[in-house]
Design a protein around this motif. Structure first.
Motif, PDB file in Angstrom:
ATOM      1  N   VAL A   7       0.633  -1.219  -0.088  1.00 26.17           N
ATOM      2  CA  VAL A   7      -0.125  -0.140  -0.003  1.00 26.17           C
ATOM      3  C   VAL A   7       0.991   1.203   0.130  1.00 26.17           C
ATOM      4  O   VAL A   7       0.483   2.231  -0.650  1.00 26.17           O
ATOM      5  N   LEU A  12      -2.604   6.922  -3.051  1.00 26.91           N
ATOM      6  CA  LEU A  12      -3.648   6.858  -1.778  1.00 26.91           C
ATOM      7  C   LEU A  12      -5.025   7.583  -2.198  1.00 26.91           C
ATOM      8  O   LEU A  12      -5.746   7.507  -1.682  1.00 26.91           O
ATOM      9  N   GLU A  37      -2.733  14.693  -1.831  1.00 27.18           N
ATOM     10  CA  GLU A  37      -1.498  14.214  -0.928  1.00 27.18           C
ATOM     11  C   GLU A  37      -0.513  14.836  -1.237  1.00 27.18           C
ATOM     12  O   GLU A  37      -0.140  15.053  -2.614  1.00 27.18           O
ATOM     13  N   ALA A  62      -6.957   2.401   6.446  1.00 23.34           N
ATOM     14  CA  ALA A  62      -7.451   2.421   5.344  1.00 23.34           C
ATOM     15  C   ALA A  62      -8.110   1.333   4.716  1.00 23.34           C
ATOM     16  O   ALA A  62      -7.917   0.165   5.155  1.00 23.34           O
ATOM     17  N   LEU A  77       4.925   7.232   4.822  1.00 29.42           N
ATOM     18  CA  LEU A  77       4.626   7.838   3.621  1.00 29.42           C
ATOM     19  C   LEU A  77       5.385   9.017   3.420  1.00 29.42           C
ATOM     20  O   LEU A  77       5.006   9.751   2.489  1.00 29.42           O
TER      21      LEU A  77
END
Length: 88
Positions: A7, A12, A37, A62, A77
């Protein structure tokens, strides 16, 4: 295909998330749809409007397209999305 194992290397935007934990207590429990993002922020469309949340210090839960849930630590991230997608 996006999965629990990869992921962090996928897009995202479009995922539904819940803020499972945050250093800012007012962010914990927020839920919504990721609409943008940046390197350091996740932008959520919530029921009450648009919220910009820092990745650092946040943990996101998520829902993936296959309906599975995955917990993502925001610190994993922190990178420009286009660079994170290229990272192996």
């Amino acid at each position: 295909m996006i999965s629990c194992q990869n992921v962090a290397r996928h897009e995202l935007i479009g995922l539904d998330v819940l803020v499972a934990g945050a250093t800012n207590p007012s962010h914990a429990g927020l839920g919504g749809h990721i609409i943008d993002e940046t390197r350091n922020l996740v932008v959520l469309q919530t029921e009450t409007g648009i919220k910009k949340l820092p990745k650092s210090g946040s943990t996101f839960r998520a829902r993936l397209p296959d309906n599975s849930l995955v917990e993502i630590h925001g610190s994993a991230l922190i990178l420009a999305p286009e660079k994170r997608l290229k990272r192996a």
